[in-house]
Scaffold this motif. Structure first.
Motif, mmCIF file in Angstrom:
data_model
loop_
_atom_site.group_PDB
_atom_site.id
_atom_site.type_symbol
_atom_site.label_atom_id
_atom_site.label_comp_id
_atom_site.label_asym_id
_atom_site.label_seq_id
_atom_site.Cartn_x
_atom_site.Cartn_y
_atom_site.Cartn_z
ATOM 1 N N PHE A 1 -5.594 -5.328 -0.678
ATOM 2 C CA PHE A 1 -5.173 -3.960 -0.977
ATOM 3 C C PHE A 1 -3.733 -4.014 -1.458
ATOM 4 O O PHE A 1 -2.980 -4.921 -1.085
ATOM 5 C CB PHE A 1 -5.237 -3.101 0.302
ATOM 6 N N PRO A 2 -3.300 -3.051 -2.262
ATOM 7 C CA PRO A 2 -1.868 -2.983 -2.555
ATOM 8 C C PRO A 2 -1.086 -2.833 -1.251
ATOM 9 O O PRO A 2 -1.593 -2.290 -0.256
ATOM 10 C CB PRO A 2 -1.738 -1.721 -3.410
ATOM 11 N N ALA A 3 0.139 -3.313 -1.243
ATOM 12 C CA ALA A 3 0.976 -3.167 -0.049
ATOM 13 C C ALA A 3 1.150 -1.691 0.303
ATOM 14 O O ALA A 3 1.095 -0.817 -0.578
ATOM 15 C CB ALA A 3 2.338 -3.822 -0.305
ATOM 16 N N ALA A 4 1.346 -1.430 1.578
ATOM 17 C CA ALA A 4 1.455 -0.047 2.076
ATOM 18 C C ALA A 4 2.644 0.677 1.439
ATOM 19 O O ALA A 4 3.658 0.075 1.093
ATOM 20 C CB ALA A 4 1.584 -0.056 3.584
ATOM 21 N N ILE A 5 2.488 1.998 1.302
ATOM 22 C CA ILE A 5 3.551 2.848 0.779
ATOM 23 C C ILE A 5 4.376 3.337 1.974
ATOM 24 O O ILE A 5 4.001 4.291 2.653
ATOM 25 C CB ILE A 5 2.960 4.042 0.002
ATOM 26 N N HIS A 6 5.485 2.672 2.231
ATOM 27 C CA HIS A 6 6.306 2.995 3.411
ATOM 28 C C HIS A 6 7.423 3.959 3.045
ATOM 29 O O HIS A 6 8.172 3.724 2.104
ATOM 30 C CB HIS A 6 6.913 1.725 3.999
ATOM 31 N N LYS A 7 7.550 5.027 3.827
ATOM 32 C CA LYS A 7 8.679 5.937 3.647
ATOM 33 C C LYS A 7 9.908 5.313 4.319
ATOM 34 O O LYS A 7 9.867 4.902 5.476
ATOM 35 C CB LYS A 7 8.384 7.314 4.263
ATOM 36 N N VAL A 8 10.994 5.242 3.561
ATOM 37 C CA VAL A 8 12.225 4.645 4.055
ATOM 38 C C VAL A 8 13.093 5.736 4.654
ATOM 39 O O VAL A 8 13.400 6.733 3.982
ATOM 40 C CB VAL A 8 12.973 3.918 2.918
#
Length: 452
Positions: free
Chosen positions: A444-451
């Motif tokens: 899967f694409p890497a997770a979309i992490h909120k910074v």
């Protein structure tokens, strides 16, 4: 020429509700007039029928727009300008061309494909429900990846050139989309794009698109979807395995809907209260979900998954089969919060799971507005990041893509994809000719992490 057909249950319903009126005009061969008797239907039948029909309505809507509004015509190729973003869910990594191709029982159209080497390309043919018929390329046609291809209705034998490959179509109309990878030589891709041509005989009979009510992403069609069920279903055959059962349900609801004002109001209220919300909820995240991404492994060939067909036709009409291109859609971050241009996000790929190692062709991630799926204007005119973007690695050899309305400090500009300040957005991550780990759901694409 349309391929008209009816299910056995449809015929039974019509026979039970018809009376013979000598001299009365009718669209049915037996000159029957349908008496609008009430046929009880459940709420779930109305929801199921709506969900089934909506996928076809989205294709009809696009055909009407292309033919009646844009005036592109049938059997004419539209060569989209390189980098063009003037349509829904555009792909900016390829030279695109498209056409509505129409044939009849005595005429074939010849599609001429140039020789293309060392560059990804495919010619995708789709039916009237958004299902892939075939892809013409060196993977599926290794002996004849280019040259002449005669497109004709299945079961017919119109005259075709002796050196043409015959491709049978399910009905008289199809949508053709071809894509040629730009790579780092877009001028060559543009030259190849213009070498795709059609040879069209005279006197092909072409039916006009089905006339349907106008609707939008913000305001989906309501109970009016049942006003022309017979015409809509007869306009194109459906390869979905359960199509006959679903069509019988749709026709049953249509008879009920037309039986009186109270019934029509009930149908419309259930569509508004249940069917549309169910669809919109599904569109926010469907299929397999992980780290903010959603993916359907049935795109292009949907089986019996009518909701997946609706959602893909809604957000990215003409999606290809996953063996050619697989689409991961990002609508939320890893915490399941909607993506917003007010936040900063990082998508960090470890050195062992870089997207470039998972494809045999190329990859890209593109940012779109919601709910209309158009590219978002920004100061640096960057709408996507791909394998040619020159991404800089982190110290541990991982690679990060940054999403923010303003470029975060201390990151390479090459790794920044601008977002719309104060607005929501969506992402589409495309993988072309993916390797088995992607197709099997192991990557899967890497997770979309909120910074923070």
């Amino acid at each position: 020429m349309r391929n008209y057909y009816k299910t056995p249950l449809t015929l039974l319903l019509i026979l039970l509700s018809c009376v013979y009126l000598p001299g009365c005009k009718s669209n049915h061969p037996a000159q029957k007039s349908i008496e609008k008797d009430t046929v009880p239907v459940s709420d779930q039948e109305i929801v199921d029928a709506y969900t089934y029909l909506y996928g076809r309505y989205l294709v009809i809507q696009q055909e009407n727009h292309d033919i009646n509004t844009e005036r592109v015509g049938y059997n004419k190729i539209k060569y989209n300008p390189l980098g063009s973003a003037q349509f829904v869910n555009p792909n900016l990594d390829v030279a695109n061309l498209e056409s509505w191709i129409a044939v009849d029982s005595t005429h074939a159209v010849i599609l001429n494909i140039p020789k293309i080497e060392n560059r990804y390309y495919t010619v995708e043919l789709l039916d009237g429900w958004g299902e892939v018929i075939t892809n013409i390329n060196e993977r599926n046609y290794p002996k004849t990846p280019y040259g002449k291809f005669a497109l004709c209705i299945k079961g017919t034998n119109p005259p075709i050139p002796s050196d043409a490959v015959k491709i049978e179509l399910p009905s008289a109309k199809i949508k053709m989309l071809a894509r040629v990878e730009l790579k780092d030589t877009p001028a060559i891709a543009k030259k190849l794009q213009k070498q795709f041509t059609l040879t069209v005989p005279d006197s092909i009979r072409i039916d006009s698109p089905v006339n349907i009510p106008e609707f939008t992403s913000q305001k989906p069609i309501g109970g009016a979807i049942f006003d022309k069920v017979e015409e809509v279903l007869s306009s194109y055959p459906d390869k979905m395995p359960k199509a006959k059962d679903l069509q019988a349900t749709a026709e049953k609801v249509a008879i009920y809907n037309s039986s009186g004002p109270n019934e029509k109001r009930r149908v419309d209220s259930i569509v508004v209260a249940r069917a549309i919300p169910a669809f919109l909820a599904g569109a926010k995240g469907f299929g397999t979900q992980k780290g903010g991404w959603s993916v359907s492994y049935v795109a292009g060939n949907f089986g019996d998954d009518m909701m997946a067909r609706d959602i893909i036709n809604y957000g990215g009409l003409w999606a290809n089969a996953i063996q050619e291109a697989i689409y991961f859609v990002g609508l939320t971050d890893s915490g399941k919060e909607p993506l917003s241009g007010d936040n900063v996000y990082e998508i960090c790929f470890s050195k062992d799971s870089l997207p470039g190692t998972m494809v045999n062709a190329f990859w890209s991630v593109t940012l779109y507005s919601v709910p209309d799926y158009r590219v978002v204007k920004n100061s640096i005119k960057r709408y996507n990041i791909n394998n040619l973007s020159g991404l800089k690695s982190n110290d541990d050899e991982s690679v990060s893509i940054w999403l923010a309305s303003k470029m975060p400090k201390d990151i390479p500009q090459t790794n920044w994809l601008p977002t719309p300040k104060g607005k929501g957005f969506a992402l589409t991550f495309r993988m072309y000719v993916s390797k088995d780990p992607v197709l099997q759901g192991k990557w899967f694409p890497a997770a979309i992490h909120k910074v923070k």
